[in-house]
Design a protein around this motif. Structure first.
Motif, PDB file in Angstrom:
ATOM      1  N   VAL A 147     119.038  -1.825 -34.932  1.00 19.81           N
ATOM      2  CA  VAL A 147     119.612  -0.846 -35.854  1.00 19.81           C
ATOM      3  C   VAL A 147     119.731  -1.486 -37.234  1.00 19.81           C
ATOM      4  O   VAL A 147     120.283  -2.578 -37.375  1.00 19.81           O
ATOM      5  N   ASP A 148     119.179  -0.797 -38.228  1.00 21.40           N
ATOM      6  CA  ASP A 148     119.245  -1.264 -39.622  1.00 21.40           C
ATOM      7  C   ASP A 148     118.697  -2.681 -39.786  1.00 21.40           C
ATOM      8  O   ASP A 148     119.341  -3.558 -40.359  1.00 21.40           O
ATOM      9  N   VAL A 149     117.485  -2.895 -39.289  1.00 18.62           N
ATOM     10  CA  VAL A 149     116.827  -4.192 -39.372  1.00 18.62           C
ATOM     11  C   VAL A 149     115.955  -4.219 -40.627  1.00 18.62           C
ATOM     12  O   VAL A 149     115.103  -3.349 -40.815  1.00 18.62           O
ATOM     13  N   TYR A 150     116.175  -5.198 -41.474  1.00 14.12           N
ATOM     14  CA  TYR A 150     115.375  -5.377 -42.694  1.00 14.12           C
ATOM     15  C   TYR A 150     114.026  -5.924 -42.270  1.00 14.12           C
ATOM     16  O   TYR A 150     113.938  -6.974 -41.632  1.00 14.12           O
ATOM     17  N   SER A 151     112.963  -5.224 -42.590  1.00  6.70           N
ATOM     18  CA  SER A 151     111.645  -5.551 -42.055  1.00  6.70           C
ATOM     19  C   SER A 151     110.545  -5.349 -43.086  1.00  6.70           C
ATOM     20  O   SER A 151     110.716  -4.614 -44.066  1.00  6.70           O
ATOM     21  N   THR A 152     109.429  -5.985 -42.832  1.00  7.04           N
ATOM     22  CA  THR A 152     108.254  -5.743 -43.666  1.00  7.04           C
ATOM     23  C   THR A 152     107.820  -4.295 -43.501  1.00  7.04           C
ATOM     24  O   THR A 152     108.061  -3.670 -42.470  1.00  7.04           O
ATOM     25  N   TYR A 153     107.154  -3.797 -44.536  1.00  6.30           N
ATOM     26  CA  TYR A 153     106.725  -2.407 -44.528  1.00  6.30           C
ATOM     27  C   TYR A 153     105.383  -2.310 -45.254  1.00  6.30           C
ATOM     28  O   TYR A 153     104.825  -3.324 -45.691  1.00  6.30           O
ATOM     29  N   THR A 154     104.879  -1.122 -45.409  1.00  8.92           N
ATOM     30  CA  THR A 154     103.584  -0.929 -46.045  1.00  8.92           C
ATOM     31  C   THR A 154     103.613  -1.293 -47.531  1.00  8.92           C
ATOM     32  O   THR A 154     104.680  -1.328 -48.154  1.00  8.92           O
ATOM     33  N   ASN A 155     102.447  -1.536 -48.080  1.00  6.29           N
ATOM     34  CA  ASN A 155     102.265  -1.847 -49.499  1.00  6.29           C
ATOM     35  C   ASN A 155     103.095  -3.043 -49.963  1.00  6.29           C
ATOM     36  O   ASN A 155     103.676  -3.037 -51.043  1.00  6.29           O
ATOM     37  N   ASN A 156     103.159  -4.071 -49.117  1.00  6.93           N
ATOM     38  CA  ASN A 156     103.872  -5.314 -49.448  1.00  6.93           C
ATOM     39  C   ASN A 156     105.325  -5.071 -49.838  1.00  6.93           C
ATOM     40  O   ASN A 156     105.838  -5.676 -50.780  1.00  6.93           O
ATOM     41  N   THR A 157     105.996  -4.175 -49.120  1.00  3.31           N
ATOM     42  CA  THR A 157     107.398  -3.870 -49.400  1.00  3.31           C
ATOM     43  C   THR A 157     108.238  -4.159 -48.156  1.00  3.31           C
ATOM     44  O   THR A 157     107.712  -4.531 -47.104  1.00  3.31           O
ATOM     45  N   TYR A 158     109.535  -3.975 -48.306  1.00  2.00           N
ATOM     46  CA  TYR A 158     110.481  -4.137 -47.209  1.00  2.00           C
ATOM     47  C   TYR A 158     111.320  -2.870 -47.102  1.00  2.00           C
ATOM     48  O   TYR A 158     111.592  -2.210 -48.092  1.00  2.00           O
ATOM     49  N   GLU A 159     111.716  -2.564 -45.881  1.00  7.73           N
ATOM     50  CA  GLU A 159     112.558  -1.405 -45.615  1.00  7.73           C
ATOM     51  C   GLU A 159     113.577  -1.776 -44.540  1.00  7.73           C
ATOM     52  O   GLU A 159     113.366  -2.708 -43.767  1.00  7.73           O
ATOM     53  N   THR A 160     114.645  -1.026 -44.472  1.00 10.43           N
ATOM     54  CA  THR A 160     115.590  -1.142 -43.375  1.00 10.43           C
ATOM     55  C   THR A 160     115.199  -0.084 -42.351  1.00 10.43           C
ATOM     56  O   THR A 160     115.175   1.103 -42.662  1.00 10.43           O
ATOM     57  N   LEU A 161     114.870  -0.545 -41.142  1.00 11.47           N
ATOM     58  CA  LEU A 161     114.335   0.339 -40.111  1.00 11.47           C
ATOM     59  C   LEU A 161     115.184   0.260 -38.840  1.00 11.47           C
ATOM     60  O   LEU A 161     115.875  -0.730 -38.606  1.00 11.47           O
ATOM     61  N   THR A 162     115.080   1.292 -38.025  1.00 15.17           N
ATOM     62  CA  THR A 162     115.833   1.382 -36.788  1.00 15.17           C
ATOM     63  C   THR A 162     114.903   1.826 -35.670  1.00 15.17           C
ATOM     64  O   THR A 162     114.080   2.715 -35.873  1.00 15.17           O
ATOM     65  N   GLY A 163     115.030   1.202 -34.496  1.00 17.39           N
ATOM     66  CA  GLY A 163     114.244   1.601 -33.341  1.00 17.39           C
ATOM     67  C   GLY A 163     114.011   0.444 -32.389  1.00 17.39           C
ATOM     68  O   GLY A 163     114.254  -0.724 -32.725  1.00 17.39           O
ATOM     69  N   THR A 164     113.533   0.763 -31.207  1.00 13.38           N
ATOM     70  CA  THR A 164     113.230  -0.291 -30.241  1.00 13.38           C
ATOM     71  C   THR A 164     112.051  -1.141 -30.709  1.00 13.38           C
ATOM     72  O   THR A 164     111.914  -2.286 -30.290  1.00 13.38           O
ATOM     73  N   SER A 165     111.234  -0.607 -31.592  1.00 19.94           N
ATOM     74  CA  SER A 165     110.142  -1.393 -32.175  1.00 19.94           C
ATOM     75  C   SER A 165     110.661  -2.486 -33.099  1.00 19.94           C
ATOM     76  O   SER A 165     109.940  -3.435 -33.412  1.00 19.94           O
ATOM     77  N   MET A 166     111.886  -2.383 -33.547  1.00 20.79           N
ATOM     78  CA  MET A 166     112.516  -3.438 -34.342  1.00 20.79           C
ATOM     79  C   MET A 166     113.106  -4.511 -33.420  1.00 20.79           C
ATOM     80  O   MET A 166     113.136  -5.690 -33.767  1.00 20.79           O
ATOM     81  N   ALA A 167     113.570  -4.123 -32.248  1.00 25.71           N
ATOM     82  CA  ALA A 167     114.154  -5.070 -31.296  1.00 25.71           C
ATOM     83  C   ALA A 167     113.085  -5.898 -30.587  1.00 25.71           C
ATOM     84  O   ALA A 167     113.304  -7.065 -30.264  1.00 25.71           O
ATOM     85  N   THR A 168     111.939  -5.313 -30.358  1.00 25.62           N
ATOM     86  CA  THR A 168     110.890  -5.967 -29.578  1.00 25.62           C
ATOM     87  C   THR A 168     110.394  -7.274 -30.198  1.00 25.62           C
ATOM     88  O   THR A 168     110.263  -8.269 -29.478  1.00 25.62           O
ATOM     89  N   PRO A 169     110.116  -7.352 -31.500  1.00 26.87           N
ATOM     90  CA  PRO A 169     109.687  -8.643 -32.068  1.00 26.87           C
ATOM     91  C   PRO A 169     110.744  -9.734 -31.940  1.00 26.87           C
ATOM     92  O   PRO A 169     110.421 -10.913 -31.826  1.00 26.87           O
ATOM     93  N   TYR A 170     111.995  -9.350 -31.956  1.00 27.34           N
ATOM     94  CA  TYR A 170     113.089 -10.302 -31.773  1.00 27.34           C
ATOM     95  C   TYR A 170     112.962 -10.962 -30.399  1.00 27.34           C
ATOM     96  O   TYR A 170     113.042 -12.194 -30.265  1.00 27.34           O
ATOM     97  N   VAL A 171     112.760 -10.145 -29.364  1.00 31.34           N
ATOM     98  CA  VAL A 171     112.597 -10.667 -28.004  1.00 31.34           C
ATOM     99  C   VAL A 171     111.320 -11.485 -27.902  1.00 31.34           C
ATOM    100  O   VAL A 171     111.313 -12.566 -27.301  1.00 31.34           O
ATOM    101  N   THR A 172     110.252 -11.025 -28.514  1.00 33.08           N
ATOM    102  CA  THR A 172     108.983 -11.758 -28.491  1.00 33.08           C
ATOM    103  C   THR A 172     109.155 -13.153 -29.089  1.00 33.08           C
ATOM    104  O   THR A 172     108.684 -14.147 -28.525  1.00 33.08           O
ATOM    105  N   ALA A 173     109.842 -13.250 -30.217  1.00 33.84           N
ATOM    106  CA  ALA A 173     110.061 -14.542 -30.874  1.00 33.84           C
ATOM    107  C   ALA A 173     110.889 -15.477 -29.996  1.00 33.84           C
ATOM    108  O   ALA A 173     110.592 -16.676 -29.894  1.00 33.84           O
ATOM    109  N   ILE A 174     111.914 -14.946 -29.346  1.00 34.74           N
ATOM    110  CA  ILE A 174     112.736 -15.797 -28.493  1.00 34.74           C
ATOM    111  C   ILE A 174     111.959 -16.222 -27.246  1.00 34.74           C
ATOM    112  O   ILE A 174     112.107 -17.354 -26.770  1.00 34.74           O
ATOM    113  N   TYR A 175     111.093 -15.361 -26.734  1.00 31.04           N
ATOM    114  CA  TYR A 175     110.211 -15.775 -25.634  1.00 31.04           C
ATOM    115  C   TYR A 175     109.349 -16.960 -26.066  1.00 31.04           C
ATOM    116  O   TYR A 175     109.131 -17.900 -25.293  1.00 31.04           O
TER     117      TYR A 175
END
Length: 171
Positions: free
Chosen positions: A97-125
């Motif tokens: 929820v409210d994860v600051y993330s890379t976005y299109t056109n070399n920008t950043y956005e605050t995004l929400t979703g399970t797609s934001m949680a998944t890279p976190y788990v991938t990195a810890i794996y």
């Protein structure tokens, strides 16, 4: 398909921040075969509109497959947000929820979703894979499940899986 390419490139972990409601025999074969070869497939559980488990709010594919690590989201208070996929297949949760993330056109956005949680788990794996290189895929997966911070009811449950993934303790 990313799983097939990942196996061919001898990768250890692949992140799939994508979901679908329908199963596919070809997809199931691909993820099962990749897992047998030692590839961890970490996938988003899906985003819904209800906060309790029902057939309509279940974990989506490919996360629903047993060979895939299904990831749900938690908010900043470690609560289950109403959108996060839930069900018996859910394995772990991470901030989504409210994860600051890379976005299109070399920008950043605050995004929400399970797609934001998944890279976190991938990195810890990846950290676990580095810390415990001699463990089998099943042993490492079990270790991560056991070290997760239990949230909600004791043990694995539909809204949090085994709980909030924790980084390995290195000494």
């Amino acid at each position: 398909f990313p799983v097939t390419i990942s196996t061919q490139q001898q990768l250890d972990i692949v992140n799939l921040s994508l979901t679908g409601k329908e199963s596919s025999y070809a997809l199931k074969l691909a993820v099962d075969e990749a897992y047998k070869k030692g590839l961890y497939i970490v996938a988003a559980s899906g985003n819904h509109s209800n906060h309790t488990f029902s057939e309509d709010q279940s974990v989506f594919y490919p996360a629903k497959y047993e060979s895939v690590i299904a990831v749900g989201a938690v908010d900043q208070y470690n609560k289950h947000p109403k959108f996060s996929g839930a069900g018996p297949e859910l394995e772990l949760v991470a901030p989504g929820v409210d994860v600051y993330s890379t976005y299109t056109n070399n920008t950043y956005e605050t995004l929400t979703g399970t797609s934001m949680a998944t890279p976190y788990v991938t990195a810890i794996y990846a950290l676990y894979k580095e810390a415990f290189p001699l463990l089998t895929s099943a042993e490492l997966r079990n270790k991560i499940q056991q070290r997760a911070r239990d949230l909600g009811a004791a043990g694995r449950e539909v809204n949090f899986g085994f709980g909030l993934i924790q980084a390995p303790e290195l000494r």
